[in-house]
Motif scaffolding. Sequence first.
Motif, PDB file in Angstrom:
ATOM      1  N   VAL A  75      -1.143   2.712 -14.838  1.00  0.00           N
ATOM      2  CA  VAL A  75      -0.244   3.784 -14.392  1.00  0.00           C
ATOM      3  C   VAL A  75      -1.051   4.955 -13.829  1.00  0.00           C
ATOM      4  N   ARG A  76      -2.170   5.280 -14.477  1.00  0.00           N
ATOM      5  CA  ARG A  76      -3.020   6.380 -14.002  1.00  0.00           C
ATOM      6  C   ARG A  76      -3.554   6.091 -12.601  1.00  0.00           C
ATOM      7  N   SER A  77      -3.957   4.849 -12.356  1.00  0.00           N
ATOM      8  CA  SER A  77      -4.461   4.462 -11.027  1.00  0.00           C
ATOM      9  C   SER A  77      -3.365   4.568  -9.979  1.00  0.00           C
ATOM     10  N   TYR A 114      13.524   2.471 -15.906  1.00  0.00           N
ATOM     11  CA  TYR A 114      12.694   2.464 -14.704  1.00  0.00           C
ATOM     12  C   TYR A 114      11.690   1.312 -14.757  1.00  0.00           C
ATOM     13  N   ASP A 115      11.652   0.528 -13.680  1.00  0.00           N
ATOM     14  CA  ASP A 115      10.775  -0.651 -13.653  1.00  0.00           C
ATOM     15  C   ASP A 115       9.343  -0.242 -13.305  1.00  0.00           C
ATOM     16  N   TRP A 116       8.728   0.480 -14.218  1.00  0.00           N
ATOM     17  CA  TRP A 116       7.404   1.056 -13.961  1.00  0.00           C
ATOM     18  C   TRP A 116       6.299   0.011 -13.910  1.00  0.00           C
ATOM     19  N   LYS A 117       6.474  -1.076 -14.641  1.00  0.00           N
ATOM     20  CA  LYS A 117       5.439  -2.117 -14.635  1.00  0.00           C
ATOM     21  C   LYS A 117       5.317  -2.742 -13.245  1.00  0.00           C
ATOM     22  N   LYS A 118       6.460  -3.006 -12.626  1.00  0.00           N
ATOM     23  CA  LYS A 118       6.475  -3.607 -11.289  1.00  0.00           C
ATOM     24  C   LYS A 118       5.899  -2.625 -10.257  1.00  0.00           C
ATOM     25  N   ILE A 119       6.353  -1.376 -10.312  1.00  0.00           N
ATOM     26  CA  ILE A 119       5.901  -0.370  -9.344  1.00  0.00           C
ATOM     27  C   ILE A 119       4.402  -0.119  -9.463  1.00  0.00           C
ATOM     28  N   SER A 120       3.919   0.073 -10.682  1.00  0.00           N
ATOM     29  CA  SER A 120       2.488   0.354 -10.868  1.00  0.00           C
ATOM     30  C   SER A 120       1.636  -0.841 -10.486  1.00  0.00           C
ATOM     31  N   SER A 121       2.150  -2.057 -10.745  1.00  0.00           N
ATOM     32  CA  SER A 121       1.410  -3.265 -10.364  1.00  0.00           C
ATOM     33  C   SER A 121       1.314  -3.386  -8.845  1.00  0.00           C
ATOM     34  N   GLU A 122       2.430  -3.114  -8.163  1.00  0.00           N
ATOM     35  CA  GLU A 122       2.431  -3.161  -6.690  1.00  0.00           C
ATOM     36  C   GLU A 122       1.440  -2.137  -6.117  1.00  0.00           C
ATOM     37  N   LEU A 123       1.474  -0.943  -6.669  1.00  0.00           N
ATOM     38  CA  LEU A 123       0.575   0.112  -6.176  1.00  0.00           C
ATOM     39  C   LEU A 123      -0.885  -0.227  -6.428  1.00  0.00           C
ATOM     40  N   ASN A 124      -1.177  -0.821  -7.563  1.00  0.00           N
ATOM     41  CA  ASN A 124      -2.557  -1.213  -7.845  1.00  0.00           C
ATOM     42  C   ASN A 124      -3.028  -2.306  -6.904  1.00  0.00           C
ATOM     43  N   ASP A 125      -2.123  -3.244  -6.544  1.00  0.00           N
ATOM     44  CA  ASP A 125      -2.475  -4.289  -5.572  1.00  0.00           C
ATOM     45  C   ASP A 125      -2.748  -3.681  -4.204  1.00  0.00           C
ATOM     46  N   ILE A 126      -1.868  -2.753  -3.796  1.00  0.00           N
ATOM     47  CA  ILE A 126      -2.065  -2.083  -2.501  1.00  0.00           C
ATOM     48  C   ILE A 126      -3.356  -1.280  -2.525  1.00  0.00           C
ATOM     49  N   SER A 266       5.199   5.556   1.006  1.00  0.00           N
ATOM     50  CA  SER A 266       6.595   5.207   0.759  1.00  0.00           C
ATOM     51  C   SER A 266       6.936   5.228  -0.737  1.00  0.00           C
ATOM     52  N   TYR A 267       5.907   5.229  -1.577  1.00  0.00           N
ATOM     53  CA  TYR A 267       6.123   5.296  -3.022  1.00  0.00           C
ATOM     54  C   TYR A 267       6.123   6.748  -3.528  1.00  0.00           C
ATOM     55  N   GLY A 268       6.131   7.707  -2.625  1.00  0.00           N
ATOM     56  CA  GLY A 268       6.050   9.110  -3.008  1.00  0.00           C
ATOM     57  C   GLY A 268       7.115   9.535  -4.005  1.00  0.00           C
ATOM     58  N   GLU A 269       8.324   9.011  -3.854  1.00  0.00           N
ATOM     59  CA  GLU A 269       9.413   9.392  -4.752  1.00  0.00           C
ATOM     60  C   GLU A 269       9.217   8.854  -6.163  1.00  0.00           C
ATOM     61  N   ASP A 270       8.296   7.899  -6.314  1.00  0.00           N
ATOM     62  CA  ASP A 270       8.039   7.330  -7.643  1.00  0.00           C
ATOM     63  C   ASP A 270       7.047   8.161  -8.447  1.00  0.00           C
ATOM     64  N   GLU A 275       4.625   9.704 -13.585  1.00  0.00           N
ATOM     65  CA  GLU A 275       3.994  10.727 -14.424  1.00  0.00           C
ATOM     66  C   GLU A 275       4.696  10.822 -15.777  1.00  0.00           C
ATOM     67  N   ALA A 276       6.017  10.684 -15.765  1.00  0.00           N
ATOM     68  CA  ALA A 276       6.760  10.689 -17.027  1.00  0.00           C
ATOM     69  C   ALA A 276       6.379   9.481 -17.879  1.00  0.00           C
ATOM     70  N   ILE A 277       6.258   8.325 -17.244  1.00  0.00           N
ATOM     71  CA  ILE A 277       5.855   7.104 -17.962  1.00  0.00           C
ATOM     72  C   ILE A 277       4.460   7.287 -18.554  1.00  0.00           C
ATOM     73  N   TYR A 278       3.580   7.886 -17.780  1.00  0.00           N
ATOM     74  CA  TYR A 278       2.204   8.095 -18.245  1.00  0.00           C
ATOM     75  C   TYR A 278       2.188   8.951 -19.514  1.00  0.00           C
ATOM     76  N   GLU A 279       2.980  10.014 -19.531  1.00  0.00           N
ATOM     77  CA  GLU A 279       3.016  10.875 -20.713  1.00  0.00           C
ATOM     78  C   GLU A 279       3.636  10.146 -21.905  1.00  0.00           C
ATOM     79  N   TYR A 280       4.615   9.292 -21.632  1.00  0.00           N
ATOM     80  CA  TYR A 280       5.192   8.491 -22.720  1.00  0.00           C
ATOM     81  C   TYR A 280       4.132   7.561 -23.314  1.00  0.00           C
TER      82      TYR A 280
END
Length: 660
Positions: A75-77, A114-126, A266-270, A275-280
Motif C-alpha cells: 500500500v505504501r508503494s 474498498y477493494d484496496w488489495k486489487k488497486i494496490s496490486s495493480e499500481l505496484n504492477d504498473i 488515473s488512480y489519483g482519486e484512489d 491513505e486511509a487503508i494504510y493508517e488502518y
Amino acid sequence: MAIVKMSKFDLVIFNSKRAEILKRLQRFKEVNFVDINLSDSEDENDEINENKIEGVTKYVNNEELTHIEERLHQVRSAISLIKKYDVRKTRLRDVIKGNENYTFDELYKKVLSYDWKKISSELNDIGAQYANIKSRISKKYSKYDEIDLWERLDVNPKELKQLKKVNSYLGTVPLKLKGTFIEQISNLSNTYYEELKIVKDEVYYLVISLIEENEAKKLSEVFRDSSFTVANLDIDAVPQDYKDKLQKEISELKKEKRKLKSKIKSYGEDLTDLEAIYEYLQNKKLRITESEKLAQTENTNIINGWIPTAKKDEFEKLIREETDGNYYLSFEEAKKDDETVPIKLKNGKISTNFETLTQMYAYPRYNEIDPTPLFTPFYILFFGMMGADVGYGLVLLLATAITLKIVNLNDSMKKSVKFFFYLSFSVIFWGFLYGSYFGATIPKMWRLIDPSSEYNTLLIGSIAFGVVHIFVGLGIKAYMLIRDGKSLEAVYDVLFWYMALAGGIVFLIFKLKNLSPVVTQVSMWVMILGMAGIILTGGREAKSVGAKLGGGLYSLYGISSYIGDFVSYSRLMALGLSGGFIASAINMIAGMIAGNWAGMIFVPVILVFGHLFNMFLSFLGAYVHTSRLMYVEYFGKFYEGGGRPFKDFRTETKKINLKD
C-alpha cells in the motif's frame, strides 16, 4: 490541570477473545500495555528460560506480523507512486481541506467496502513496469553516449575485426600525449591512423596496421609510449546507424512510459482511500506488535497495562460486553513513587497547547507536578515582550485565526497553531505598551515606554520579571517539599534563599538610593540571616562538622549562579529592541526610495518582505530564548523530569485525521 492518575490492571481472558478485545481496546485508545516478564527471579543474571512460570509462555505471532508488513509495503508503494504524479495537493482548496476525517468504525467500514488489495496490486504492477522502462531508457542513453564518441567512424567495427591482412584498433590517447602519438605512429610505413574525436582530455583514434611481426612490435611501442588504451566497441553496425536505431527505440519506450504515467494519474482519486487503508494497517500492525507483550496459557491470555483511573468503569464495561462476563480483572492504583508509571498530562484550554514544550524537555515523574500550567503565563508574557509589535501581533493573530477557522488540521497541528494564536495577544499587548506599529510610532498615540530612549527602565523591568519568575520557581519547590512532608527542607532550601536573595536585593536598592534607613537595616539583617542559614544547612548531609561548613559555604557560593540567572532575563529587553530597530530600519530604507517611480515598485516589496522576514526572525528568537528561560532558569529551581510518556493504543496518523 495535572498529571493524570493511573491504575494498573491485570486481565485474564479466553484466547478466542484476544483479537476482538484488542480491537475494542484500540477504540478505547487510552491503554498502555506492560510487557509481561515471565522470569520469577529479580536477579537479572538468572536465565529467564530457567525461571519461567509453569504453563505460561509469551504470545508470539511472527507469521501475521510478516503478512501485515508485506501489505503495508504494498500500500505504501502504491501511495508513493500516485503522489509522485499527483498535483492536486498543491491546490489551495486541497490544502484547506486537509486530511480526511474518520472514526475508527468508519475506517473499518472503508477497509471492508474498498477493494484496496486489487488497486494496490495493480499500481505496484504498473510501478514495476514503469521502473523497468525507465531503466531500459537509461541504459539505452548510456549506450547512445558511448557510441556517440565514435560517430565519425564510417565503418562497422565488427567488420574491421574480421579483416585478415590487417589489425584494427579503436582506442584513446591522453590529450597531453597526442603529439608523441602522432610523431611516432607517422614513422610507421604500414600503419594508418585517423583522429575521430577529442573529448575533454582524451583523443579518440582508429588505427589500422598490416599484420607483420616487425610492424606489430613497433606499433606496440607506440601504444606504450603514448598510453594508448584499446576500446571495445561491441556493435554490429556503423555508429551513426546504431545511434539512429537507439533513438527510435528510446522514442518507443518514451511513448510506453507516457502511457503508464497517464495510467498512474488515473488512480489519483484512489489516493485518499489508500491513505486511509494504510493508517488502518498501521493500527493493525500495532495490535500485533503490542500483543507480543501478552502472556498465554493453553486456553487463556494474560494482559497487563495502565489506564487512567477515571476510565476504570468504562474499561471494565468494555471487557464485560466483549467477553460476556467470562474474564478476570483487577485494578491497583499507581503508587506515588513508582517510576514505571506512564505519564499522561491533562491541562486546560490554553495550557494544553503548551504541553509540547514540557515534552521537549522531559515528562514529569509521577511524584512530581506538571509544570505546563505553571510556566504557560510566563511563556506568553515573555514571548510577547520579545516580539512586541502591534502590527506583527495582528498578522500572527489573523493568520492563526483564519487557519483554525478554515483549514482541516489534525490534533497535533491544531495545537501548534493555537500555541501561536494565544501568543499573538501578548505580542499585541506589548507592542501597544511600546507604541510600535510595524516598527513605526503613531503620533499622539499613548504608550507606556519608549524602548529606544528608556532602555535602562526596560532593562530593570526585564530583570524584575526574572526575579519574580525565579522566586515563583523556588515557591513551587517549597510546595513540593511541604507536600511530601519535608517542611524543614523547604526552610533550608527555599526560605533561606528567599531571605538571602530578597534581603540582598532590597538592601542594595535602598542603600544605593539612600532610602529608608530602617528598611535598609532590616533587609541587611534578613540577608545575613538567610546566608547564615544556607551556610549552616547547605552541607547538612555531610558527616563531619568541617565538611558540613564547607558544603554550606559552597552552597552559598551558588548565589553567583542566581546573579547570572537574573542577568539572563536581559534578553527580554535585547530581543524586543533588536526586532524594533530592524523594523525601523526597514521603514527608513523604504522611505529613502519613496517619492519617485522606482519607489512605487520597490517600496511595497521592501515593506512586505522586509517586515515578514523580520517577523520570522523576531518570533523565532522569542520562541528559542523564552524556551531557554523556562528550561534553564525556571525548571532548574524545581523540576527534574524523567517520566515515561503514556502511549495511547493508536498510531500517530499522518495521512488521515482519526477521531475518537
